[in-house]
Design a protein around this motif. Sequence first.
Motif, PDB file in Angstrom:
ATOM      1  N   GLY A 212     -47.202   5.954 -24.218  1.00 39.70           N
ATOM      2  CA  GLY A 212     -48.288   4.983 -24.104  1.00 39.70           C
ATOM      3  C   GLY A 212     -47.970   3.799 -23.226  1.00 39.70           C
ATOM      4  O   GLY A 212     -47.053   3.828 -22.421  1.00 39.70           O
ATOM      5  N   ARG A 213     -48.761   2.757 -23.423  1.00 43.90           N
ATOM      6  CA  ARG A 213     -48.603   1.540 -22.631  1.00 43.90           C
ATOM      7  C   ARG A 213     -47.724   0.551 -23.364  1.00 43.90           C
ATOM      8  O   ARG A 213     -47.621   0.565 -24.577  1.00 43.90           O
ATOM      9  N   ALA A 214     -47.122  -0.341 -22.579  1.00 42.84           N
ATOM     10  CA  ALA A 214     -46.318  -1.420 -23.150  1.00 42.84           C
ATOM     11  C   ALA A 214     -46.671  -2.705 -22.421  1.00 42.84           C
ATOM     12  O   ALA A 214     -47.102  -2.681 -21.268  1.00 42.84           O
ATOM     13  N   TYR A 215     -46.503  -3.811 -23.099  1.00 38.98           N
ATOM     14  CA  TYR A 215     -46.725  -5.126 -22.518  1.00 38.98           C
ATOM     15  C   TYR A 215     -45.382  -5.815 -22.347  1.00 38.98           C
ATOM     16  O   TYR A 215     -44.618  -5.921 -23.307  1.00 38.98           O
ATOM     17  N   LEU A 216     -45.107  -6.261 -21.145  1.00 40.90           N
ATOM     18  CA  LEU A 216     -43.885  -7.000 -20.858  1.00 40.90           C
ATOM     19  C   LEU A 216     -44.199  -8.483 -20.918  1.00 40.90           C
ATOM     20  O   LEU A 216     -45.153  -8.943 -20.285  1.00 40.90           O
ATOM     21  N   ASP A 217     -43.406  -9.251 -21.654  1.00 40.64           N
ATOM     22  CA  ASP A 217     -43.675 -10.683 -21.793  1.00 40.64           C
ATOM     23  C   ASP A 217     -43.644 -11.390 -20.445  1.00 40.64           C
ATOM     24  O   ASP A 217     -44.571 -12.128 -20.099  1.00 40.64           O
ATOM     25  N   VAL A 218     -42.576 -11.190 -19.700  1.00 37.46           N
ATOM     26  CA  VAL A 218     -42.375 -11.900 -18.429  1.00 37.46           C
ATOM     27  C   VAL A 218     -41.777 -10.911 -17.433  1.00 37.46           C
ATOM     28  O   VAL A 218     -40.832 -10.190 -17.762  1.00 37.46           O
ATOM     29  N   ARG A 219     -42.335 -10.901 -16.221  1.00 39.05           N
ATOM     30  CA  ARG A 219     -41.803  -9.984 -15.200  1.00 39.05           C
ATOM     31  C   ARG A 219     -41.891 -10.616 -13.821  1.00 39.05           C
ATOM     32  O   ARG A 219     -42.927 -11.144 -13.437  1.00 39.05           O
TER      33      ARG A 219
ATOM     34  N   GLU B 135     -37.928 -10.314 -22.115  1.00 35.78           N
ATOM     35  CA  GLU B 135     -38.664 -10.192 -23.364  1.00 35.78           C
ATOM     36  C   GLU B 135     -38.241 -11.345 -24.266  1.00 35.78           C
ATOM     37  O   GLU B 135     -37.042 -11.526 -24.523  1.00 35.78           O
ATOM     38  N   VAL B 136     -39.193 -12.142 -24.691  1.00 38.95           N
ATOM     39  CA  VAL B 136     -38.932 -13.279 -25.579  1.00 38.95           C
ATOM     40  C   VAL B 136     -39.212 -12.805 -27.005  1.00 38.95           C
ATOM     41  O   VAL B 136     -40.353 -12.510 -27.349  1.00 38.95           O
ATOM     42  N   ASP B 137     -38.160 -12.707 -27.802  1.00 46.17           N
ATOM     43  CA  ASP B 137     -38.264 -12.112 -29.131  1.00 46.17           C
ATOM     44  C   ASP B 137     -38.308 -13.152 -30.234  1.00 46.17           C
ATOM     45  O   ASP B 137     -37.341 -13.889 -30.436  1.00 46.17           O
ATOM     46  N   GLY B 138     -39.410 -13.185 -30.948  1.00 42.88           N
ATOM     47  CA  GLY B 138     -39.516 -14.000 -32.147  1.00 42.88           C
ATOM     48  C   GLY B 138     -38.903 -13.255 -33.325  1.00 42.88           C
ATOM     49  O   GLY B 138     -38.434 -12.118 -33.198  1.00 42.88           O
ATOM     50  N   VAL B 139     -38.938 -13.863 -34.479  1.00 36.35           N
ATOM     51  CA  VAL B 139     -38.307 -13.299 -35.669  1.00 36.35           C
ATOM     52  C   VAL B 139     -38.921 -11.950 -36.051  1.00 36.35           C
ATOM     53  O   VAL B 139     -38.248 -11.091 -36.609  1.00 36.35           O
ATOM     54  N   GLY B 140     -40.171 -11.721 -35.720  1.00 30.75           N
ATOM     55  CA  GLY B 140     -40.825 -10.450 -36.037  1.00 30.75           C
ATOM     56  C   GLY B 140     -40.157  -9.257 -35.378  1.00 30.75           C
ATOM     57  O   GLY B 140     -40.262  -8.132 -35.864  1.00 30.75           O
ATOM     58  N   HIS B 141     -39.441  -9.505 -34.287  1.00 22.33           N
ATOM     59  CA  HIS B 141     -38.768  -8.419 -33.576  1.00 22.33           C
ATOM     60  C   HIS B 141     -37.523  -7.938 -34.319  1.00 22.33           C
ATOM     61  O   HIS B 141     -36.899  -6.960 -33.904  1.00 22.33           O
ATOM     62  N   LEU B 142     -37.160  -8.605 -35.429  1.00 23.00           N
ATOM     63  CA  LEU B 142     -36.015  -8.180 -36.224  1.00 23.00           C
ATOM     64  C   LEU B 142     -36.400  -7.132 -37.273  1.00 23.00           C
ATOM     65  O   LEU B 142     -35.522  -6.534 -37.896  1.00 23.00           O
ATOM     66  N   GLN B 143     -37.689  -6.898 -37.460  1.00 24.82           N
ATOM     67  CA  GLN B 143     -38.117  -5.862 -38.397  1.00 24.82           C
ATOM     68  C   GLN B 143     -37.677  -4.505 -37.843  1.00 24.82           C
ATOM     69  O   GLN B 143     -37.828  -4.252 -36.644  1.00 24.82           O
ATOM     70  N   PRO B 144     -37.111  -3.641 -38.687  1.00 30.43           N
ATOM     71  CA  PRO B 144     -36.527  -2.390 -38.190  1.00 30.43           C
ATOM     72  C   PRO B 144     -37.438  -1.559 -37.289  1.00 30.43           C
ATOM     73  O   PRO B 144     -37.003  -1.113 -36.224  1.00 30.43           O
TER      74      PRO B 144
END
Length: 113
Positions: free
Chosen positions: A36-43, A52-61
Motif C-alpha cells: 500500500g501507500r505510506a506517508y513520509l513525515d519529511v522528505r 520520520e519524527v516519531d512520537g510516543v505512539g510509535h513505540l507501540q509494538p
Amino acid sequence: MTDGVRSLNELDFSALCRRRGLPEPDRQVVVSRPGGRAYLDVRWRRWRVVVEVDGVGHLQPDRWIDDSLRHNEIALSGEIVLRVPSLGLRLDPGRHLDAVERALRNRGWTPHA
C-alpha cells in the motif's frame, strides 16, 4: 496543521530546521510501497533524505514493526532514512539536526554562503 505538517512534533522539527538554515523539505509525502501507500513525515527529494519524527505512539509494538518495514523499503529504494524521536528532539535537538545536516551534505547539499 500548516504546510502539510500533521503533528506538533513535526511542526517543531520544521521550525528547528529553518533556524538551522536547512533547505525546506516536502512534508507528508505519499509513496507507494509493497502492501500500500505510506506517508513520509519529511522528505528532501532532491537529496533523497527522509526524516520520520516519531512520537510516543510509535513505540507501540504493531506501529513499531510497521515503521521498521516502511523504513526498510524506503532505504532499499536508495533514500537515507533518519528517525528522530520527539523526546530526543526536545532534550537534544542539536545532535538530531547534526545527523540531518550530515545526511543532506553527504548527498550534495551545501548551505548558501
